[in-house]
Design a protein around this motif. Structure first.
Motif, short mmCIF file in Angstrom:
data_model
loop_
_atom_site.label_atom_id
_atom_site.label_comp_id
_atom_site.label_asym_id
_atom_site.label_seq_id
_atom_site.Cartn_x
_atom_site.Cartn_y
_atom_site.Cartn_z
N PRO A 98 0.82 -1.22 0.00
CA PRO A 98 0.00 0.00 0.00
C PRO A 98 0.85 1.27 0.00
O PRO A 98 1.80 1.37 0.77
N PRO A 99 0.55 2.21 -0.88
CA PRO A 99 1.35 3.43 -0.92
C PRO A 99 1.12 4.29 0.31
O PRO A 99 0.02 4.34 0.84
N ARG A 100 2.17 4.96 0.77
CA ARG A 100 2.03 5.79 1.97
C ARG A 100 2.13 7.27 1.65
O ARG A 100 1.95 8.09 2.51
N LEU A 101 2.46 7.62 0.40
CA LEU A 101 2.33 8.99 -0.11
C LEU A 101 3.25 9.99 0.59
O LEU A 101 2.85 11.11 0.92
N GLU B 27 5.77 11.82 -0.51
CA GLU B 27 6.05 13.10 -1.16
C GLU B 27 4.92 14.09 -0.95
O GLU B 27 5.15 15.28 -0.90
N ALA B 28 3.70 13.56 -0.85
CA ALA B 28 2.57 14.48 -0.66
C ALA B 28 2.63 15.12 0.72
O ALA B 28 2.48 16.32 0.86
N PHE B 29 2.88 14.32 1.76
CA PHE B 29 2.82 14.96 3.08
C PHE B 29 4.14 15.59 3.53
O PHE B 29 4.20 16.21 4.58
N ARG C 267 5.21 18.05 1.86
CA ARG C 267 4.93 19.46 1.54
C ARG C 267 4.48 20.20 2.79
O ARG C 267 3.65 19.71 3.56
N ILE D 222 10.49 5.90 5.63
CA ILE D 222 10.17 5.22 4.38
C ILE D 222 10.65 3.77 4.48
O ILE D 222 10.02 2.86 3.98
N THR E 152 2.40 -0.37 -7.49
CA THR E 152 2.32 0.90 -6.78
C THR E 152 3.70 1.56 -6.73
O THR E 152 3.87 2.61 -6.13
N ALA F 265 7.38 1.56 -3.03
CA ALA F 265 6.00 1.96 -3.24
C ALA F 265 5.68 3.31 -2.62
O ALA F 265 4.56 3.76 -2.71
N PHE G 192 7.14 6.40 -3.08
CA PHE G 192 7.70 7.61 -3.66
C PHE G 192 6.96 7.95 -4.85
O PHE G 192 6.26 7.23 -5.38
N LEU G 193 7.32 8.84 -5.45
CA LEU G 193 6.95 9.24 -6.77
C LEU G 193 6.93 10.72 -6.80
O LEU G 193 7.34 11.35 -5.85
N LYS G 194 6.55 11.20 -7.92
CA LYS G 194 6.84 12.62 -8.13
C LYS G 194 5.82 13.53 -7.48
O LYS G 194 4.64 13.26 -7.49
N VAL G 195 6.32 14.64 -7.01
CA VAL G 195 5.43 15.71 -6.60
C VAL G 195 5.58 16.79 -7.65
O VAL G 195 6.65 17.35 -7.81
N CYS H 168 6.92 0.46 7.32
CA CYS H 168 8.28 0.49 6.76
C CYS H 168 9.04 -0.80 6.99
O CYS H 168 10.21 -0.90 6.62
N THR I 155 -4.88 0.89 5.30
CA THR I 155 -5.04 1.96 4.30
C THR I 155 -5.73 1.49 3.03
O THR I 155 -5.91 2.29 2.11
N THR I 156 -6.06 0.20 2.94
CA THR I 156 -6.76 -0.27 1.74
C THR I 156 -7.94 -1.15 2.16
O THR I 156 -7.96 -1.71 3.26
N GLN J 135 1.65 8.01 7.91
CA GLN J 135 0.76 8.06 6.74
C GLN J 135 -0.66 8.49 7.11
O GLN J 135 -1.47 8.77 6.23
N ARG K 244 -2.81 11.77 5.91
CA ARG K 244 -3.84 11.87 4.88
C ARG K 244 -5.22 12.07 5.50
O ARG K 244 -6.14 12.53 4.82
N PHE L 9 -3.74 13.99 -2.70
CA PHE L 9 -2.46 13.37 -2.35
C PHE L 9 -2.04 12.37 -3.44
O PHE L 9 -0.91 12.37 -3.89
N THR M 156 -0.98 13.93 -6.58
CA THR M 156 0.32 14.56 -6.42
C THR M 156 1.44 13.55 -6.65
O THR M 156 2.48 13.85 -7.21
N VAL M 157 1.19 12.33 -6.23
CA VAL M 157 2.25 11.33 -6.25
C VAL M 157 2.25 10.49 -7.52
O VAL M 157 3.30 10.14 -8.05
N TYR M 158 1.07 10.16 -8.02
CA TYR M 158 0.99 9.25 -9.16
C TYR M 158 0.45 9.96 -10.40
O TYR M 158 -0.54 10.70 -10.32
N ILE N 53 -4.41 3.14 -8.59
CA ILE N 53 -4.06 2.93 -7.19
C ILE N 53 -5.33 2.78 -6.35
O ILE N 53 -6.22 3.62 -6.39
#
Lengths: 432, 265
Positions: free
Chosen positions: A40-43, A45-47, A49, A63, A254, A421, A423-426, B14, B62-63, B93, B96, B104, B107-109, B115
């Motif tokens: 499951p993604p934990r996002l 990069e989003a938080f 900010r 992470i 993911t 899973a 990371f990714l771009k902001v 983690c 979370t899912t 996490q 959120r 969110f 922003t990431v994907y 997802i």
């Protein structure tokens, strides 16, 4: 009529994080191969900010519980680049020391607890321990001293508390460091013996024309800094990572997958890439050992990553021991700085390979954008590519045997799926 | 007598807390003689179905799939122990939970439609009954050992419930807040780390979550006297690794409401 075989491994074992493997064959030919990352993604990069830059190393550590120092190192280096901080040599040495602790801890976990059982035919290290009690205990002991170093310098082995932008919250006293010296002398001996043992395992014959990518530094076996270099002649500044590499999203994962932007080709990061690119710069005992155990140069067999990891453990022990023996506390533990708007990027060598971070912050020092590219994302498409090439050689076996052989190949990468899973771009810039 | 059967499960996390089990370098072999580890994906390819005597659960929910999976874990487990801040409080996490999760994801994907995730990150106890909660981000491996040994001995685990402050006094660490004016969550944070951060000349950031009956309002009033920006205090509480725990959350929300009230007047 054509015959289709589907092989699924619903949950890979002895890897960090959650992934499945889907293989499909038609008339003996590979139809598709998917490393399905469902972690499951934990996002992150989003938080990130809106957070103060000082909070970043504590947050990014979370992470990954196996390589938190790598995340702390890449993030503080990127932030220091943005702030224009020049790190004094003595603090760079201390950071390298901390990173050595993590290389030892993380590599020893994989070599001895997760990977060695594959070569000896056991389900786990604990099962292996019944017939190999000395080897099992040796592996634990090699790892233990790495953890002790992390505890001394970082406060604890998982999510250390002492790393800060500009240096450390507090440099250790000499009397804290000294007890580590005899442990590291012993650990070095054990690590050398363990490498000889591991190098004697039976490796499947499987070579690929990898494009190796790792940091390269003029003065050392690159760990914390350097240019990004590749076996095809690539030589770029770490800050140019995003111009050279691209992350693509695929529906079955993911985690994003890294490829070369110019050719669309996969590439390999990690211990094998480092060793092939920087072997001459290994510490003396590690370099001699690599020759002694007959590791070819370059080595293109991913199954031999366990040997590369073992040699890097020896290297990390040697580098750390030299620092520990001559340790004098630095004059200052932390370089002062002024918060300012800016952007900075950096890459360091996490145990699993190149780890790139970029941050942009506003004039209050709050993060406006973050981009984190972990090594397992970069290796993910290479893993799928390897599996597609490897499958035909094992296709005459039963489904269970094929699944097992492929799982072993994936395990050779030491994939850290929990990392990949998250990371990714902001791309959006938004103030909270 | 057969050895108790132990299973280790992972949700959004983690991996650090489950790793603590393998980091018991001096005790692992002896422990494995007394406990049969029958399900631990990260460490073993031996995968046995339940029932289990003890389940260690890492990570938050979370899912939708994980919300189902934890129910099965509960059915299979005689004694369920959550390990770490994600499982016990929702983890970092859970940030959120105050945000627009779709934003969110976007922003990431690049393709957020691939997802599958819930809008919230919630602790295990929000979904099923939990028999024991082990705090920390990460947990203290000696406390994990205490939990396992006490279960083997048939008694309740004994872990401290006092605050980090008390541990600083015991260690002889000079108070960073009193002596240096450094903001510190130690007065309202559960001990378990051994008061690490103050011993490294920094304030506690609350990674073991709230102590018993913490007086959070008193601490935040003190932080204001130290001229800590209220937004920083809110981030320090809600944005911490235990930010969604009721005590940190309610004080953070109270300050946020106060602040938005100030802004509107």
């Amino acid at each position: 009529m054509s015959q289709r075989r589907t092989i699924r491994v619903e949950a890979l074992t002895r890897v960090e994080g959650e992934a499945a493997l889907h293989l499909q064959l038609r008339d003996g030919a590979v139809e598709h191969v998917r490393l399905n990352i469902y972690e499951p993604p934990r996002l992150f990069e989003a938080f990130l900010r809106g957070r103060a830059l000082e909070d970043v190393p504590d947050i990014t550590a979370r992470i990954c519980g196996i390589c938190p120092v790598a995340y702390q190192m890449s993030s503080v280096h990127a932030l220091e680049a943005a702030l224009g901080i020049e790190m004094p040599e003595e603090l760079q040495v201390l950071r390298r020391l901390l990173y050595c602790g993590e290389w030892i801890e993380s590599h020893a976990l994989h070599v001895h607890m997760l990977h060695a059982p594959d070569f000896l035919g056991y389900d786990s290290a604990l099962a292996m321990a019944k017939e190999y009690p000395l080897e099992f205990q040796r592996g634990l002991e090699i790892r233990k001293y790495g953890n002790q170093l992390l505890e001394t310098l970082g406060g604890r082995a998982i999510h250390p508390v002492n790393v800060s932008v500009g240096g450390f919250h507090r440099a250790p006293r000499r009397d804290e460091i000294e007890p580590l010296v005899p442990s590291f002398q012993r650990g070095l001996e054990l690590a050398i013996a363990a490498t000889r043992w591991v190098a004697g395992f039976d490796f499947p014959t499987f070579e690929r024309p990898y494009d190796f990518v790792a940091l390269e530094h003029p003065d050392e076996y690159a760990m914390c800094a350097g240019f990004i270099s590749g076996s095809d002649g690539l030589h770029i500044a770490a800050a140019d990572f995003e111009q050279t590499f691209h992350e693509r999203q695929v529906p079955h994962s993911t985690a994003l997958q890294g490829v070369r932007r110019d050719t669309g080709r996969t590439y390999l990061v990690g211990p094998l890439a480092r060793l092939n690119l920087n072997r001459a710069q290994l510490a003396p005992l590690a370099r001699r050992l690599a020759d002694d155990v007959g590791l070819e140069h370059p080595c293109r067999n991913i199954f031999k990553s366990i040997v590369a990891r073992s040699i890097e453990i020896v290297h990390a022990y040697e580098v750390a021991l030299a620092v520990l023996q001559d340790y004098r506390p630095p004059k200052v533990s932390r370089v002062p700085y002024q918060r300012r708007a800016g952007e900075g990027a950096a890459a360091t060598e996490a145990p699993r390979g190149l780890l790139y971070h970029r941050y942009r912050m506003d004039d209050e020092g709050l993060i406006a954008a973050a981009n984190i590219v972990p090594p397992t994302s970069q290796n993910q498409s290479q893993i799928e590519d390897d599996l597609a090439q490897y499958l035909p050689s094992v296709v005459d076996s039963s489904n269970a045997e094929i699944a097992d052989a492929c799982e072993r190949l994936v395990r050779s990468y030491d994939p850290c799926i929990s990392c990949s899973a998250h990371f990714l771009k902001v791309t959006t810039v938004r103030q909270p | 007598m057969p050895r108790p059967r132990l299973a280790v499960f992972k949700f959004a996390s983690c991996d650090g807390c489950q790793l603590s089990l393998l980091s018991l370098e001096d005790e692992l072999a002896a422990l494995a003689d007394k406990i049969d580890i029958v399900f631990f994906l990260e460490a073993s390819s031996r995968v046995e179905p339940g029932p289990y005597d003890i389940a260690l659960v890492e990570g938050s929910i979370t899912t939708a799939d994980d919300a189902q999976r934890i129910r099965q874990v509960r059915r299979d487990a005689e004694f369920l122990v959550t390990i770490g801040a994600c499982a016990t409080a929702g983890g970092i996490q859970a940030l959120r939970n105050w945000a627009d999760c779709d934003e969110f994801l976007a922003t990431v994907y690049a393709s957020p439609q691939y997802i599958q995730t819930l809008a919230t990150s919630t602790p295990i106890a929000s979904h099923v009954a939990v028999d024991f909660e082990l705090r920390g981000c990460p947990i203290n491996k000696q406390q994990l050992l205490e939990v396992l040994q006490s279960l083997l001995a048939g008694r309740r685990p004994r872990t401290p419930v006092h605050s980090v402050c008390l541990e600083c006094k015991r260690r002889g660490t000079v108070c960073v807040m009193v002596a240096q004016g450094t903001p510190c969550l130690g007065p309202i944070t559960h001990d378990g780390c051994g008061a690490l951060c103050p011993s490294f000349d920094r304030g506690c950031y609350g990674c073991f979550g709230p102590s018993q009956q913490p007086n959070a309002a008193s601490l935040t009033a003190q932080l204001r006297l130290l001229h800590v920006d209220t937004r920083t205090t809110i981030r320090g509480l809600r944005g911490s690794f235990n930010g969604f725990s009721p005590e940190f959350r309610s004080e953070g929300d109270r300050l946020a409401a106060e602040q938005s009230g100030d802004q509107s007047t």
